[in-house]
Scaffold this motif. Structure first.
Motif: not given
Length: 926
Positions: A458-476, A485-495
């Motif tokens: 899912r992360v791979f496809e999101a970056l490929k097609y320009g949809a900024v990944p929004v990650i719910l769950g910060n244990h990954v 530096d994934w902070r510059k290209l994805a948003l990560t929030f706890p659930k």
């Protein structure tokens, strides 16, 4: 009167010699006499004729009387005879004076010509004196600089620094040790499980890989794509060695295997039987690179010894941070350009603010309220609460659209496994992602799973097609998170933040969204998007852990256009009058830039930038545009080597300024690269104009013509080396090849018909030293929006903004020559060859893409015309049409237009400033 020796004049027949001053005096006396004669002579003639007429009319008697008796008649006749004689004498004088006047006029003209020649000669001598004085001052400065450089060499005794030499391990380093216990394996880190003795910092990081056909490790057949592309990627990697005795690490491809079951006992036996396992598997890298959603952690329950593992699926108890590597599945191409079929980055806001398509099989009954999640499964209860909150987003009364599907067709279906499945076909998912500003990626519900294949996919496809990944769950764990530096290209929030997701997404500006989208695409293209870049990235991470510098970037061989036995003819340069009589700087012998000074610190100090800004951690460059700068006082205390502050640090105006290079960096020179094609005389004239140019290291002439230069061609001796390099083919891309003969950081790209003054070149070089990461040059252009049809237009009109500086007369860092020739997408270079045009636009795109800065234009230069030169490519009618097309095509390749507008140009300090009489401007005309 003052005598003069310019000439003498003979008057009449007397032979009297007079000088021009006495001629003027005599003329002042003669002219009134001539006027008197001219008045008296006609009166006397009139009287004589009237008297004769009267005698005839009075008769013979009167005539006899007068003739014989009248004394007045004799007197009158005598007077007339005297008058006639006097008239004759005066006429003779008049003729003589006229002749004299003609001679005087001729002498006067000759004197004026002599005076003009003398004046011109005096002025020429004065100019020559000025040039000699200026040259003398420059030579004095050059001698002082040479003595200072010599003193620095003796005092500092600096060694000559080059790319690292190679020192590798031998078979004596292969000491066999007993296999570690399972408990110690779980505690493996680099410091206790890796053998550094095999990996000298001077080893160049040799990598040996086990051939998958010779050494079968997996218990079942490998997936064909994985097997083929990984072997190919390893074969292309520059660190691969065929000698296992010298290897630093050993790479073994374990999976992905065909089939879901793995015989773990057999797998462990196969690993331990590898010929260089040496009992404990140290320095081994086990690749389990999945391609399907069925790929699992095959090493669960397998004693892998001190080998580190690379895969997409990890349990928390099996993942060893800083040792194992999380990698995405191989969902991309084998290699090559990856920009095809990627969507544009603009507009920032797309149809859907947030999208998600997935299914958790065990969650369906809970959402339908058919049953309640078990109380002993808190992660599942949390998952239900998260999904229910997300469903409410679609019911919000805002302009934002959401596409959230939690049940769908076509899921992979792990049955009752607690994993979010990927739904729909790839084409359907692609269209949704292309229409999404953000896409939701739910972390695995099982907290012990820190990474899964579906999560990474899912992360791979999101970056490929320009949809900024929004990650719910910060244990990954993210792929290659050790360097990216994934902070510059994805948003990560706890659930637990799910109730605030909508607010947080709306708080991002368009600039933030496009920044993250651009960064995601950069990471995807350079490190994740193909098997080749992924394998290269994995090996680069391991190399950086060991602080081993990468291999030096390959230079382009500089093959001379002349045969080894042929010595080209030379002639003294026909130096035209200089444009200015300024002292522009010392004339020094050529010396290279100090290079490879950061071989062992580049990864430590700028490793972040290598991966996240510049995007090239795979090569070691002699210099980078962003090398650190010393504090100002260091130039005078402890770090004086090479610095040339103005007037030894006390500053000054033009005179002191011209004697030292100044600035914040040590002294250096620049190399001119000049592309030419069958315009020999134009080229020779341009070379001759470079005579005496300060700070010039050498000139490289790229001979683009298939025909060699004529043997009788006489090359001007401009007192610096002129290397004529043979091009393999006629291509404008040859202008930016990183030739091995370029030994300076600064490169001045110049057309063979460009006419730049010396002061303009020196000023441009000084400005570039302060803007080393940018293009600094003279002719400015800009890109404009087509109001009628959309898209971009190339424009060369005068404008208050510009976005490009043409490389027909521009400075840039040699680093960009490497990036242009080896890192920039091949499709751009192919387009340059197709049109035989646009290489300058391509370089501007590249530098602006890397730096996110516009170029720097210096002085008022806007166009370059060479009177009498043969017609150039830019005169063709299709020239501008092709450049319009180039801008739009390059925008498609990059996914956006990286060119930035700027509204200023650089002129020198003190330009148009009124100065005291004892001060000088930095440059007279700039």
């Amino acid at each position: 009167m003052r005598n003069s020796s310019y000439g003498r004049l003979s008057v009449g027949g007397g032979g009297q010699s007079i000088v021009p001053g006495s001629c003027i005096l005599r003329m002042s006396r003669v002219v009134p006499l001539i006027l008197l004669i001219l008045i008296i002579a006609p009166l006397c003639a009139h009287y004589y004729l009237s008297k004769v007429g009267s005698d005839v009319s009075l008769g013979h008697e009167r005539h006899l009387l007068l003739d014989s008796n009248d004394p007045l008649a004799d007197l009158s006749g005598l007077k007339c005879d005297n008058a006639k004689a006097r008239v004759q004498e005066l006429l003779s004088i008049k003729a003589s004076v006229l002749n004299e006047l003609r001679d005087l006029e001729q002498h006067r003209q000759q004197l004026q010509e002599n005076i003009a020649l003398a004046t011109s000669r005096v002025e020429s001598l004065r100019q020559e004196e000025g040039r000699i004085k200026t040259e003398l001052e420059r030579l004095k400065t050059s001698v002082e600089q040479a003595l200072l450089a010599q003193r620095e060499v003796f005092e500092k005794n600096m060694p000559h620094i080059v790319a690292p030499r190679r020192i590798t391990a031998t078979h004596e380093n292969s000491i066999r040790l007993p296999a570690p216990s399972a408990q110690s394996v779980a505690q493996c880190r680099m410091h206790n499980c890796f053998d550094y003795s095999r990996c000298s910092v001077l080893s160049n990081f040799p990598v040996y890989h086990y051939d998958v056909d010779q050494y079968r490790i997996s218990t079942s057949d490998l997936e064909v794509f994985v097997k083929t592309t990984v072997r190919q990627a390893l074969g292309y990697n520059a660190h691969i060695t065929m000698d296992p005795d010298e290897a630093c690490i050993f790479v073994a491809l374990v999976g992905e295997s065909i089939g879901s079951s793995v015989d773990k006992v057999n797998l462990e036996e196969n690993l331990h039987s590898l010929p260089y396992w040496n009992g404990d598997g140290r320095n081994h890298v086990l690749l389990n690179l999945g391609r399907t959603i069925y790929s699992r952690n095959v090493f669960d329950g397998v004693n892998t010894g001190r080998a580190l593992t690379v895969q997409a699926h990890f349990y928390s108890h099996l993942y060893r941070p800083g040792f194992d590597i999380v990698a995405p599945p191989l969902l991309g191409l084998p290699g090559g350009d990856l920009w095809h079929n990627l969507p544009p980055m603009v507009p920032a806001k797309r149809r859907y603010l947030l999208s998600f398509q997935g299914e958790l099989p065990r969650l369906r009954n809970y959402l339908d309220k058919e049953e309640q999640p078990p109380s002993n499964n808190p992660s599942m209860r949390e998952e239900v609460a998260v999904v229910e909150e997300l469903i409410q987003l679609e019911k919000t009364r805002t302009d934002d659209q959401f596409l959230l599907q939690f049940t769908c067709q076509g899921s992979g279906g792990y049955g009752d496994l607690e994993e979010w499945q990927i739904c729909e076909t790839e084409s359907m998912r692609t269209q949704v992602l292309r229409d999404s500003t953000f896409t939701l990626v739910l972390a695995p519900p099982n907290p012990t799973e820190i990474s899964t294949v579906t999560f990474q996919a899912r992360v791979f496809e999101a970056l490929k097609y320009g949809a900024v990944p929004v990650i719910l769950g910060n244990h990954v764990e993210f792929p290659l998170s050790e360097t990216i530096d994934w902070r510059k290209l994805a948003l990560t929030f706890p659930k637990s933040r799910v109730t605030e997701v909508h607010f947080l997404l709306r708080s991002l500006s368009d600039a933030d969204i496009l920044y993250m989208r651009r960064q995601g695409r950069l990471v995807w293209e350079r490190f994740l998007g193909s098997t080749q870049v992924l394998v290269d990235s994995i090996l680069a991470i391991l190399r950086e852990r060991l602080n081993i510098p990468p291999l030096a970037a390959a230079d382009e061989p500089s093959q001379s256009v002349f045969n080894d036995s042929f010595v080209p003819l030379k002639t003294e340069a026909d130096i035209p009058d200089p444009d200015t009589d300024e002292n522009l700087g010392p004339i020094e012998p050529p010396f290279p830039s100090v290079s490879f000074t950061r071989n062992y610190t580049i990864s430590l100090l700028t490793g972040y930038e290598l991966w996240n800004v510049w995007g090239d951690p795979f090569n070691l460059y002699p210099n980078l545009p962003n090398n650190p700068i010393l504090p100002t006082e260091a130039k005078f205390s402890g770090s004086q080597l090479g610095f040339r502050p103005i007037n030894s640090g006390s500053g000054g105006s033009g005179k002191e300024f011209s004697e030292s290079l100044g600035g914040n960096l040590p002294r250096e020179q620049f190399t001119i690269v000049m592309l030419t094609y069958e315009r020999e005389q134009v080229l020779l004239n341009s070379l001759a104009r470079l005579y005496g140019l300060p700070y010039l290291n050498k000139v490289i002439v790229v001979w683009n013509s298939p025909k060699p230069p004529p043997e009788d061609l006489r090359w001007p001796d401009i007192k610096v080396p002129v290397q004529v390099i043979r091009a393999e083919r006629n291509s404008l891309n040859n202008r930016f090849l990183p030739y091995s003969e370029i030994e300076t950081e600064a490169v001045l790209s110049v057309d063979d018909d460009a006419h730049l003054r010396h002061d303009e070149i020196v000023f441009g070089f000084r400005v570039w030293r302060e803007e080393r990461d940018r293009i600094v040059g003279f002719p400015g252009r800009y890109h404009a929006w087509d109001l009628n049809y959309g898209g971009w237009l190339y424009n060369s009109n005068y404008s208050c903004e510009l976005s490009m500086v043409l490389t027909g007369a521009a400075f840039f860092h040699k680093y960009y020559a490497n990036m242009y020739s080896h890192v920039m997408p091949q499709a751009i270079r192919d387009k340059v060859d197709e049109y035989m045009n646009c290489e300058d636009i391509a370089m501007n795109f590249l530098v602006s893409h890397i730096t996110r800065k516009p170029p720097v234009k210096v002085t008022s230069r806007w166009t370059f015309r060479c009177p009498g030169c043969p017609v150039s490519l830019s005169e063709d009618d299709s020239h501008f049409t092709e450049r319009h097309k180039c801008i739009n095509f390059f925008t498609q390749v990059y996914g956006y237009n990286p060119l930035l507008n700027t509204q200023y140009r650089v002129d020198s300090v003190l330009f148009k400033t009124r100065l005291p009489h004892d001060k000088q401007k930095c440059f007279k005309f700039i």
